[in-house]
Motif scaffolding. Structure first.
Motif, PDB file in Angstrom:
ATOM      1  N   MET A 117       0.829  -1.208   0.000  1.00 49.82           N
ATOM      2  CA  MET A 117       0.000   0.000   0.000  1.00 49.82           C
ATOM      3  C   MET A 117       0.865   1.261   0.000  1.00 49.82           C
ATOM      4  SD  MET A 117      -3.294  -0.716   0.098  1.00 49.82           S
ATOM      5  CE  MET A 117      -4.165   0.519   1.012  1.00 49.82           C
ATOM      6  N   ALA A 118       1.954   1.254   0.781  1.00 46.37           N
ATOM      7  CA  ALA A 118       2.830   2.423   0.821  1.00 46.37           C
ATOM      8  C   ALA A 118       3.484   2.658  -0.533  1.00 46.37           C
ATOM      9  CB  ALA A 118       3.900   2.245   1.897  1.00 46.37           C
ATOM     10  N   TRP A 119       3.815   1.587  -1.226  1.00 43.66           N
ATOM     11  CA  TRP A 119       4.464   1.741  -2.518  1.00 43.66           C
ATOM     12  C   TRP A 119       3.466   2.144  -3.604  1.00 43.66           C
ATOM     13  CZ3 TRP A 119       9.184   2.523  -3.936  1.00 43.66           C
ATOM     14  CH2 TRP A 119       9.520   2.404  -5.265  1.00 43.66           C
ATOM     15  N   MET A 120       2.312   1.498  -3.634  1.00 50.04           N
ATOM     16  CA  MET A 120       1.350   1.747  -4.711  1.00 50.04           C
ATOM     17  C   MET A 120       0.583   3.055  -4.549  1.00 50.04           C
ATOM     18  SD  MET A 120       1.374  -0.420  -7.033  1.00 50.04           S
ATOM     19  CE  MET A 120       2.725  -1.519  -7.171  1.00 50.04           C
ATOM     20  N   GLU A 121       0.141   3.361  -3.344  1.00 53.91           N
ATOM     21  CA  GLU A 121      -0.706   4.537  -3.171  1.00 53.91           C
ATOM     22  C   GLU A 121       0.089   5.829  -3.069  1.00 53.91           C
ATOM     23  OE1 GLU A 121      -3.591   4.276  -0.126  1.00 53.91           O
ATOM     24  OE2 GLU A 121      -4.729   2.722  -1.141  1.00 53.91           O
TER      25      GLU A 121
END
Length: 83
Positions: A49-53
């Motif tokens: 989530m930290a990487w994608m969002e």
């Protein structure tokens, strides 16, 4: 923060604390191994989530470090001990 989010945060901190305790515990502990196993999917999901969002390398690295704590905790708990 509502009550559900606070409860989830508290449970996550307890599980992470138990897996962290598994790094330094000299005896075998099923609870520390289970906590390490439970940390892994949460840390993997958080890193994704930290990487994608937000495209946050720092947030991803923090979640991966938390996942590494879980892995090492499980390995330390399942490896055979010397008498």
């Amino acid at each position: 923060m509502n009550a559900t989010a606070a409860l989830i945060l508290l449970a996550g901190l307890i599980v992470f604390g138990a897996s962290l305790w598994g790094l330094f515990n000299r005896k075998r502990s099923v609870l520390c191994a289970l906590a390490g196993i439970l940390v892994l999917p949460g840390a993997a999901l958080g890193a994704w989530m930290a990487w994608m969002e937000s495209d946050s390398a720092l947030g991803t690295a923090i979640y991966l470090a938390i996942g590494l704590v879980g892995i090492v905790s499980v390995v330390r708990q399942i490896q055979p001990r010397q008498p």
